[in-house]
Design a protein around this motif. Sequence first.
Motif, PDB file in Angstrom:
ATOM      1  N   ARG A  70       0.812  -1.215   0.000  1.00  0.00           N
ATOM      2  CA  ARG A  70       0.000   0.000   0.000  1.00  0.00           C
ATOM      3  C   ARG A  70       0.844   1.264   0.000  1.00  0.00           C
ATOM      4  O   ARG A  70       0.314   2.360  -0.201  1.00  0.00           O
ATOM      5  N   SER A  71       2.139   1.135   0.242  1.00  0.00           N
ATOM      6  CA  SER A  71       2.992   2.311   0.340  1.00  0.00           C
ATOM      7  C   SER A  71       3.530   2.718  -1.019  1.00  0.00           C
ATOM      8  O   SER A  71       3.418   1.992  -2.003  1.00  0.00           O
ATOM      9  N   ARG A  72       4.143   3.900  -1.042  1.00  0.00           N
ATOM     10  CA  ARG A  72       4.777   4.400  -2.262  1.00  0.00           C
ATOM     11  C   ARG A  72       6.286   4.154  -2.254  1.00  0.00           C
ATOM     12  O   ARG A  72       7.006   4.682  -3.089  1.00  0.00           O
ATOM     13  N   LEU A 314      -9.920  -1.913  -8.589  1.00  0.00           N
ATOM     14  CA  LEU A 314     -10.173  -1.318  -7.281  1.00  0.00           C
ATOM     15  C   LEU A 314      -8.867  -0.885  -6.616  1.00  0.00           C
ATOM     16  O   LEU A 314      -8.798   0.187  -5.995  1.00  0.00           O
ATOM     17  N   GLU A 315      -7.820  -1.681  -6.748  1.00  0.00           N
ATOM     18  CA  GLU A 315      -6.518  -1.296  -6.191  1.00  0.00           C
ATOM     19  C   GLU A 315      -6.015  -0.022  -6.847  1.00  0.00           C
ATOM     20  O   GLU A 315      -5.425   0.850  -6.184  1.00  0.00           O
ATOM     21  N   HIS A 316      -6.240   0.112  -8.151  1.00  0.00           N
ATOM     22  CA  HIS A 316      -5.834   1.331  -8.861  1.00  0.00           C
ATOM     23  C   HIS A 316      -6.563   2.548  -8.305  1.00  0.00           C
ATOM     24  O   HIS A 316      -5.950   3.602  -8.057  1.00  0.00           O
ATOM     25  N   ALA A 317      -7.874   2.419  -8.085  1.00  0.00           N
ATOM     26  CA  ALA A 317      -8.636   3.538  -7.534  1.00  0.00           C
ATOM     27  C   ALA A 317      -8.127   3.929  -6.144  1.00  0.00           C
ATOM     28  O   ALA A 317      -8.024   5.119  -5.807  1.00  0.00           O
ATOM     29  N   MET A 318      -7.784   2.923  -5.334  1.00  0.00           N
ATOM     30  CA  MET A 318      -7.251   3.211  -3.999  1.00  0.00           C
ATOM     31  C   MET A 318      -5.914   3.947  -4.089  1.00  0.00           C
ATOM     32  O   MET A 318      -5.644   4.864  -3.303  1.00  0.00           O
ATOM     33  N   LYS A 319      -5.078   3.576  -5.047  1.00  0.00           N
ATOM     34  CA  LYS A 319      -3.790   4.258  -5.213  1.00  0.00           C
ATOM     35  C   LYS A 319      -3.995   5.713  -5.605  1.00  0.00           C
ATOM     36  O   LYS A 319      -3.228   6.596  -5.178  1.00  0.00           O
ATOM     37  N   LEU A 320      -5.009   5.984  -6.409  1.00  0.00           N
ATOM     38  CA  LEU A 320      -5.296   7.369  -6.782  1.00  0.00           C
ATOM     39  C   LEU A 320      -5.678   8.194  -5.557  1.00  0.00           C
ATOM     40  O   LEU A 320      -5.290   9.362  -5.433  1.00  0.00           O
ATOM     41  N   VAL A 321      -6.443   7.597  -4.648  1.00  0.00           N
ATOM     42  CA  VAL A 321      -6.812   8.297  -3.414  1.00  0.00           C
ATOM     43  C   VAL A 321      -5.556   8.599  -2.598  1.00  0.00           C
ATOM     44  O   VAL A 321      -5.351   9.724  -2.125  1.00  0.00           O
ATOM     45  N   ARG A 322      -4.695   7.599  -2.434  1.00  0.00           N
ATOM     46  CA  ARG A 322      -3.490   7.793  -1.628  1.00  0.00           C
ATOM     47  C   ARG A 322      -2.541   8.791  -2.278  1.00  0.00           C
ATOM     48  O   ARG A 322      -1.857   9.548  -1.584  1.00  0.00           O
ATOM     49  N   ALA A 323      -2.505   8.805  -3.616  1.00  0.00           N
ATOM     50  CA  ALA A 323      -1.633   9.749  -4.314  1.00  0.00           C
ATOM     51  C   ALA A 323      -2.036  11.191  -4.035  1.00  0.00           C
ATOM     52  O   ALA A 323      -1.204  12.099  -4.108  1.00  0.00           O
ATOM     53  N   ARG A 324      -3.296  11.400  -3.710  1.00  0.00           N
ATOM     54  CA  ARG A 324      -3.766  12.746  -3.352  1.00  0.00           C
ATOM     55  C   ARG A 324      -3.676  13.002  -1.856  1.00  0.00           C
ATOM     56  O   ARG A 324      -4.146  14.016  -1.353  1.00  0.00           O
TER      57      ARG A 324
END
Length: 399
Positions: A70-72, A314-324
């Motif tokens: 989940r991290s960057r 769904l994982e992609h959408a979650m990454k977009l949230v975290r990127a913001r």
Amino acid sequence: MKPANMAVVLVAAGRGVRAGFETPKQYQALAGMPVATRTLDALARLLPDALIVPVIHPADQVLFDAAARRSRARNLHAAVAGGATRQVSVLAGLKVLHEEMRSDIIVLIHDVARPFLTEQIILRGLNAAAVDGASVPALPVADALKTVDAGGVLTGVIDRGSARVVQTPQIFRLGLIYDAHLRAEAAGLTDFADDAAVAAWAGHPVSTFAGDPDNVKLTTREDFALAEARLLSELSDIRMGAGFDVHAFGPGDHVVLGGISIPHGQGLAGHSDADVLLHALTDAILGALADGDIGSHFPPSDPQWRGAPSRIFLEHAMKLVRARGGMVAHLDATVICEAPKIGPHREALRRSIAAITGLDIGRVAVKATTTEKLGFTGRGEGIAVQATATLRLPAGAPA
């Protein structure tokens, strides 16, 4: 100092028993994200090219892997098994760096339970370590300091003028701190409080630089409550998005819903695995972000998505949230069909969605209804799903 000349030993092998959670505190959710993920993100943001060597408890590999995914953090070494004390764990990480990097690099030794790292504390520490080779963040003590006996009776006074509260990251030249740890190990000393104490015991002067009062170490439940309130106060842009998807039945002996396979006399037709539940949830998150829909991110005309597992979407959408810099606060879905029966699978669906998104299961709701034999779902021609997603984003997040 170039980031490529630096590395991090991330100390994450403790049990965190004082926090009183069922899982070690570093994997406890903090405003929707594990503490370890937040700390990895901070390190990745501040030191993007530095190698991070996590030192974990051997029993925590699955938990750490989930937090790391989940991290960057992209420059992440394979996790190293820690030992019975913090000192033993740090030495395990230093041994990896000694084998793989030059002895003159700078190494930051940081506690995973300190997720509020800032650029200022990193820069101050690197400047100090570049001169002295051994430096730690320290804060003056505001309160009076006393000593007590075993019964809690005051026995003396400590001069607070010379006392300091020491934090991490503690920063050293690799060769210096590795040698100090080896010497301590050879002397049978394995329980120093921190790496500054190891270096000082080995005869190395350790300088201090200004710490940060916000660089708190999460130790108790009260610490977690204060930290979560702080994070949520920064995520004041609350948004909701809606998702809706339909898939018709086709040949098959099961349907894929929420990432799990449910036996049924028919399958669902679609370009991917036709997981109508995950598709609706993905669109709900994208809607809250005002970032198109699932088709704009994963065009059905693109053959690479044929038969793809919908958890990718769904994982992609979650990454977009975290990127913001945001979090998903809640997901809610209603599955509309006559069959298969959703009730017996409800908890499995919630667990699966929680695992895919990394959310606490208490933030995931799955419901089911029929249309009383009306419409295409009532005729048993397919399944529809309505979903909503509630997001919290930093104030001023882009529309």
